[in-house]
Design a protein around this motif. Structure first.
Motif, PDB file in Angstrom:
ATOM      1  N   UNK A   7      28.251  16.930 -20.660  1.00  0.00           N
ATOM      2  CA  UNK A   7      27.306  16.152 -19.852  1.00  0.00           C
ATOM      3  C   UNK A   7      25.958  16.844 -19.721  1.00  0.00           C
ATOM      4  N   UNK A   8      25.925  17.968 -19.009  1.00  0.00           N
ATOM      5  CA  UNK A   8      24.661  18.633 -18.683  1.00  0.00           C
ATOM      6  C   UNK A   8      24.098  19.354 -19.909  1.00  0.00           C
ATOM      7  N   UNK A   9      22.861  18.998 -20.259  1.00  0.00           N
ATOM      8  CA  UNK A   9      22.241  19.574 -21.435  1.00  0.00           C
ATOM      9  C   UNK A   9      22.556  18.826 -22.709  1.00  0.00           C
ATOM     10  N   UNK A 121      29.280  15.454 -10.973  1.00  0.00           N
ATOM     11  CA  UNK A 121      29.351  14.686 -12.216  1.00  0.00           C
ATOM     12  C   UNK A 121      29.286  13.190 -11.924  1.00  0.00           C
ATOM     13  N   UNK A 122      30.032  12.740 -10.926  1.00  0.00           N
ATOM     14  CA  UNK A 122      30.024  11.318 -10.590  1.00  0.00           C
ATOM     15  C   UNK A 122      28.638  10.855 -10.160  1.00  0.00           C
ATOM     16  N   UNK A 137      38.146   8.535 -20.234  1.00  0.00           N
ATOM     17  CA  UNK A 137      38.607   9.588 -19.325  1.00  0.00           C
ATOM     18  C   UNK A 137      37.443  10.519 -19.023  1.00  0.00           C
ATOM     19  N   UNK A 138      37.403  11.037 -17.808  1.00  0.00           N
ATOM     20  CA  UNK A 138      36.376  11.990 -17.392  1.00  0.00           C
ATOM     21  C   UNK A 138      37.077  13.247 -16.876  1.00  0.00           C
ATOM     22  N   UNK A 139      36.772  14.371 -17.501  1.00  0.00           N
ATOM     23  CA  UNK A 139      37.392  15.636 -17.141  1.00  0.00           C
ATOM     24  C   UNK A 139      36.311  16.615 -16.707  1.00  0.00           C
TER      25      UNK A 139
END
Length: 212
Positions: A7-9, A121-122, A137-139
């Motif tokens: 996610x980030x970057x 994250x959400x 899916x989100x981990x």
């Protein structure tokens, strides 16, 4: 085919506090917690002896740092303070939506993020210009307990996608963490080498132009 994204970057850029210890201190103070005078030192010290690769949730670290100075944080104040301190401005990276759509056209899509802050994250996904429903899916490391490149982080997202970890394609920006998928037999796509705007073409070249 199963593809997971960092996610980030990778999909987004976010703003972080220049001095997170100070921002957390302000949020603790606003909740009636007596912040110790040497809070900066306490925040930077290690207080929880976690196994290598394990994620220490930041609220747990903050509570332990306060306890090391004899300060109690009742009513879940540490968690509330941390969540409020990390309230990011989010910029979606160019090509993010197109890359996610290209992956979804070929199979299942997951998100795998190293993040020690609950809810971050959400909230980031809500503010990003991406369709959260694209993810099967989100981990997050704060939820699964392990940070990339630990095998259990990749295995968790692979299970969520219903594939063997060795069959996973993982897209990210950090070879040290995201690149850990290669040690498990999977494929790492570095956005420094394959920008998100070119990911759809990379997939087509990989599968010979088909759309399985």
């Amino acid at each position: 085919m199963a593809v997971s994204f960092d996610l980030f970057g990778t999909l987004v850029d976010v703003s972080y506090p220049d001095d997170p210890a100070a921002v957390v201190a302000d949020e603790l103070d606003a909740r009636g917690v007596a912040v110790p005078d040497d809070w900066g030192d306490a925040y930077r010290e290690v207080h929880i002896d976690a196994p290598e690769g394990a994620e220490v949730p930041l609220p747990a670290h903050v509570s332990a740092a306060l306890a090391s100075r004899g300060v109690d944080a009742p009513n879940n104040a540490s968690r509330h303070a941390v969540v409020s301190a990390f309230d990011p401005e989010v910029t979606t990276r160019p090509g993010a939506r197109e890359a996610l759509d290209a992956a979804a056209d070929r199979g299942s899509v997951g998100l795998l993020s190293n993040c020690s802050v609950p809810e971050l994250v959400a909230r980031t996904l809500i503010r990003a210009d991406v369709d959260r429903d694209v993810f099967d899916t989100i981990t997050t490391s704060v939820a699964c307990g392990w940070r990339k490149p630990h095998a259990q982080a990749f295995e968790t997202v692979a299970r969520g996608l219903g594939v063997n970890v060795g069959d996973l394609i993982h897209v990210g920006d950090d070879p040290r963490t995201d690149g850990g998928i290669e040690a498990l037999g999977g494929t790492f796509v570095d956005v420094a080498e394959v920008p998100l705007s070119e990911f759809s073409a990379w997939l087509k070249n990989r599968d010979g132009g088909g759309t399985d």
